[in-house]
Design a protein around this motif. Sequence first.
Motif, mmCIF file in Angstrom:
data_model
loop_
_atom_site.group_PDB
_atom_site.id
_atom_site.type_symbol
_atom_site.label_atom_id
_atom_site.label_comp_id
_atom_site.label_asym_id
_atom_site.label_seq_id
_atom_site.Cartn_x
_atom_site.Cartn_y
_atom_site.Cartn_z
ATOM 1 N N ASN A 167 1.505 -0.843 0.802
ATOM 2 C CA ASN A 167 1.905 -1.553 -0.405
ATOM 3 C C ASN A 167 2.284 -0.542 -1.473
ATOM 4 N N PRO A 168 3.021 -0.986 -2.503
ATOM 5 C CA PRO A 168 3.579 -0.054 -3.485
ATOM 6 C C PRO A 168 2.517 0.826 -4.137
ATOM 7 N N ARG A 169 1.314 0.297 -4.271
ATOM 8 C CA ARG A 169 0.207 1.069 -4.844
ATOM 9 C C ARG A 169 0.033 2.401 -4.092
ATOM 10 N N HIS A 170 0.021 2.305 -2.742
ATOM 11 C CA HIS A 170 -0.121 3.524 -1.946
ATOM 12 C C HIS A 170 0.990 4.505 -2.264
ATOM 13 N N ALA A 171 2.199 3.972 -2.394
ATOM 14 C CA ALA A 171 3.339 4.846 -2.648
ATOM 15 C C ALA A 171 3.201 5.501 -4.017
ATOM 16 N N ILE A 172 2.808 4.712 -5.007
ATOM 17 C CA ILE A 172 2.663 5.266 -6.358
ATOM 18 C C ILE A 172 1.593 6.357 -6.361
ATOM 19 N N ASP A 173 0.491 6.106 -5.635
ATOM 20 C CA ASP A 173 -0.562 7.116 -5.564
ATOM 21 C C ASP A 173 -0.054 8.416 -4.964
ATOM 22 N N ARG A 174 0.951 8.319 -4.102
ATOM 23 C CA ARG A 174 1.506 9.534 -3.506
ATOM 24 C C ARG A 174 2.717 10.026 -4.282
ATOM 25 N N ARG A 175 2.839 9.571 -5.497
ATOM 26 C CA ARG A 175 3.902 9.978 -6.425
ATOM 27 C C ARG A 175 5.281 9.695 -5.863
ATOM 28 N N ILE A 176 5.414 8.499 -5.303
ATOM 29 C CA ILE A 176 6.723 8.039 -4.872
ATOM 30 C C ILE A 176 7.128 6.909 -5.814
ATOM 31 N N GLY A 197 21.098 -2.612 5.660
ATOM 32 C CA GLY A 197 19.738 -2.159 5.901
ATOM 33 C C GLY A 197 19.305 -1.045 4.966
ATOM 34 N N ARG A 198 20.176 -0.711 3.990
ATOM 35 C CA ARG A 198 19.837 0.369 3.058
ATOM 36 C C ARG A 198 18.581 0.010 2.268
ATOM 37 N N THR A 199 18.656 -1.131 1.598
ATOM 38 C CA THR A 199 17.533 -1.547 0.772
ATOM 39 C C THR A 199 16.302 -1.792 1.622
ATOM 40 N N GLU A 200 16.509 -2.392 2.801
ATOM 41 C CA GLU A 200 15.385 -2.686 3.686
ATOM 42 C C GLU A 200 14.645 -1.405 4.051
ATOM 43 N N LEU A 201 15.401 -0.353 4.339
ATOM 44 C CA LEU A 201 14.780 0.914 4.723
ATOM 45 C C LEU A 201 13.912 1.457 3.596
ATOM 46 N N VAL A 202 14.448 1.503 2.397
ATOM 47 C CA VAL A 202 13.647 2.101 1.323
ATOM 48 C C VAL A 202 12.471 1.216 0.942
ATOM 49 N N ARG A 203 12.635 -0.083 1.106
ATOM 50 C CA ARG A 203 11.494 -0.960 0.809
ATOM 51 C C ARG A 203 10.341 -0.694 1.777
ATOM 52 N N LEU A 204 10.688 -0.372 3.021
ATOM 53 C CA LEU A 204 9.639 -0.029 3.987
ATOM 54 C C LEU A 204 8.982 1.295 3.600
ATOM 55 N N LEU A 205 9.805 2.268 3.174
ATOM 56 C CA LEU A 205 9.247 3.570 2.797
ATOM 57 C C LEU A 205 8.296 3.417 1.620
ATOM 58 N N TYR A 206 8.660 2.520 0.721
ATOM 59 C CA TYR A 206 7.884 2.369 -0.514
ATOM 60 C C TYR A 206 6.684 1.450 -0.308
ATOM 61 N N GLY A 207 6.668 0.725 0.804
ATOM 62 C CA GLY A 207 5.567 -0.191 1.035
ATOM 63 C C GLY A 207 5.781 -1.549 0.400
ATOM 64 N N ALA A 208 6.982 -1.796 -0.140
ATOM 65 C CA ALA A 208 7.262 -3.113 -0.719
ATOM 66 C C ALA A 208 7.304 -4.152 0.399
ATOM 67 N N ASP A 209 7.779 -3.734 1.563
ATOM 68 C CA ASP A 209 7.647 -4.558 2.768
ATOM 69 C C ASP A 209 6.861 -3.716 3.760
ATOM 70 N N ARG A 210 6.232 -4.396 4.706
ATOM 71 C CA ARG A 210 5.366 -3.676 5.624
ATOM 72 C C ARG A 210 6.109 -3.318 6.903
ATOM 73 N N ALA A 211 6.088 -2.058 7.261
ATOM 74 C CA ALA A 211 6.735 -1.639 8.502
ATOM 75 C C ALA A 211 5.849 -2.076 9.665
ATOM 76 N N ASP A 212 6.458 -2.489 10.791
ATOM 77 C CA ASP A 212 5.629 -2.795 11.950
ATOM 78 C C ASP A 212 5.853 -1.782 13.068
ATOM 79 N N ALA A 213 6.583 -0.714 12.741
ATOM 80 C CA ALA A 213 6.757 0.342 13.721
ATOM 81 C C ALA A 213 6.922 1.658 12.989
ATOM 82 N N GLY A 214 6.598 2.740 13.670
ATOM 83 C CA GLY A 214 6.851 4.064 13.138
ATOM 84 C C GLY A 214 5.736 4.596 12.263
ATOM 85 N N ARG A 215 5.912 5.849 11.842
ATOM 86 C CA ARG A 215 4.904 6.416 10.955
ATOM 87 C C ARG A 215 5.557 7.261 9.877
#
Lengths: 516, 339
Positions: free
Chosen positions: A332-341, A302-320
């Motif tokens: 989506n990754p665009r949002h993450a890039i805009d926040r300098r991630i 679940g390592r990769t899965e977790l970071v993909r959710l943080l980055y918006g590469a996959d969409r989280a359906d729980a949490g904030r």
Amino acid sequence: MSTAKEARAIVEMRGITIEFPGVKALDGVDLTLRGGEVHTLMGENGAGKSTLIKALTGVYAIDGGSIIVEGTPREFRGTADAQLAGISTVYQEVNLCTNLSVGENVMLGHEVRGPLGINWAATHREAARHLENLGVRLDTRSMLSAHSIAVQQLVAISRAMVTDSRVLVLDEPTSSLDRGEVDQLFGVIRGLRDRGVAILFVTHFLDQVYEISDRLTVLRNGTLVGEYPVEDLPRGQLISKMIGRELDELDAISQSAARAIDRTSDPVIRATGVGRRGVLHPADVEVYDGEVVGLAGLLGSGRTELVRLLYGADRADAGRVEVRGRTARITNPRHAIDRRIAFSSEDRRAEGLVGDLTVAENIVLGIQAKRGALRKVRKSEQDTIVEEYIQALGVRPANPNALVRNLSGGNQQKVLLARWLATAPQLIILDEPTRGIDVGAKADIQRKVAELSEQGLAVVFISSELEEVIRIAQRIVVMRDRRKIGELTSHDIGVDDLVAFIADEQPQPDSPESAA
Amino acid sequence: MTSVQAPLEKADAFGPLKRFVSRRASWIPVFAALALLILIFIAGQAYFGNFLTPRVISALLLDNAYLFILAVGMTFVILTGGIDLSVGAVMAFTGMFGASLLRDGVPSGIVVPVMLLLGAAFGLAIGVLVQYFDVQPFIASLAAMFAARGLAFMVSLDSIKVETPEILWLQSTRIQGAPGSFYITPTGIIALLVVLVAALVLAYTRFGRTIYAIGGNEQSARLMGLPVVRSKLLAYVVSGVCAGLAGVVFTAYTGASYPLNGMGTELDTIAAVVIGGTLLLGGSGFVVGSMIGVFVYGTIKTAISFMGADQSWTRISVGLLLLLFVVVQRIIVARSDRR
């Protein structure tokens, strides 16, 4: 491990020199392969290992030196010549045809033929026999694509044995295998060794070197460092010989990881209960300025899965998720890039780099994507940035116009890292940045990560090499079965503790002390 | 040696279905095409009542003989991962050139081999461009297509009537049991023979297997020591020869050659091959599938003329089918990639 010191030399390569336009890839290198011996070729990426192998297998013509096989000097004009001389190769990316059956892959070009063309029944029988010689039982009529990489690897070895090869070259065969599969492969290799086959083995995994080798040859920068019986060259010395410098640097990295992190202000990112049904159980993660958070766990934990959710590469359906204390919707990754991630993917070829573009173009790509296509990055600005990162990360060759696909894995990884760093992120997620690259490049990347975090960059670092995670991270988030099972501080634990924690049968989600 | 019978593969756990899939996955698209063909037959019979007659079925083979031959050649090329857009034009050119020779009184025993050789030359030229000059097959064969079409017009702007009895015999002879039952013409026999020989070559010779290996992974095929260069060239030559042979058959079929013959035929051929289950990526497909693909194409054409509708409906239906089959193929490929 049997060391047949006086074993007969099957292949002698003497003073091998290969020149590419402008570069001496190999300069007077010797290599002797003896029957019944596993000989490991060691060296950093770019040291000339693959070039030497390609000289031996007939892919490259040599510009100087001689190749003597069983006393006869040979000149290889192609892979077919080398195969005729009894030298077979199993490459890292299994070079078979997945669209054909297992049996056919074993026998292709050596099919049993009758008067009416190929006799398939006999061909498959023969293939099954060769597979069984290696202790592998398979439905030879099944398609190769139906089998795992590990099995395909064994099929490739069987294929090599069809031609009664006396020399088997294994070019990083273990890089995509799990532990059990490696054991099976090693069983096969030992079996072949005991039958007198000379085996040339290339790997980046030091553990495996000591597990299987009888003898080592070390290369550095296209020259021979030396040939050693494995018992004469302990690990530390081997690494020094490979990278040509001492290991103090790694200690410096550990020093850096021992820094105290200021956790009083808002973290760069705080994820609370982030998860996705069927993919990841809700997990919490925080990363502060200047902190390196390691993610440890087995492949698929679940390592990769977790970071993909943080980055918006996959969409989280729980949490904030909060970025610097403010709720952020990252879908989506665009949002993450805009926040300098920034997120450097584990599959650098498929998801990261564009192989047909140059080093410079790949580095600039990240900035350009961030600015949008209409606001061109000025040429002079590009040159400065590219020059800076090639220097800082030690990309080899230090040529901004080299095509990325011609670079070694380690250098590709550096380019990918440079691309993300050029966008000036506040958080960078590195998924297996050091997988499949050599010790020297690994050290370079670890050093750079430590340096950047000291300057305030927040880093999430995923690696299957626990030693590396412990060395580089301040905190380690441990994952198992798609669930976060705990957090550890790295400075007071060793690899064994971490392994024990990962393997712990009783999950104790909130008691990291249990392993310390 | 030490036995390492690790439970890597649970061979016995394979059910018959799984075993079938693991062995014969590449046949699935062919069965799909066959099912489609049968469906069209049944639907046609149910709708028209007089669709499935010996006359109609025999005519299918007769009317599409040239297309069978082209599809076989195309299958070789597509299996290597290439494409040959020149076949329609080469068919027209060899037809024109052959017809002009026949008109000038050259015996057909010389003309036919010359036509085949011309086709082979075009194929070889494409192959050399692709192999040695690294030109994309699409572009190389497009160039050959323009060249062949232009040459066809150079021979004559008008149609050339063919009156050589041996050539017309290929078409007019009907080998038939009772009147009204199935019949077959020499052109049909040639088409079926080409399919048969090609199927055997692909399945039972090293050349054939090398074609599949190249399509599967050209780099691997090279590293395995297979004769990649030779086989790829040969695949284009096979396609060229087939185009030449199609030129002979088509000339016999129409009794004349016309420089605009076979416009767009290369696309019909590709459509038939793809509908017949050959992957455009290469490495997977069968000439038998291509034959079924041509049957599907021909049957749709027949059905539409039965309806009395415009033949543009053939193109529309084939286009839709093609789309459907390509999507299905994508799904199959995507599924096997995910492993």
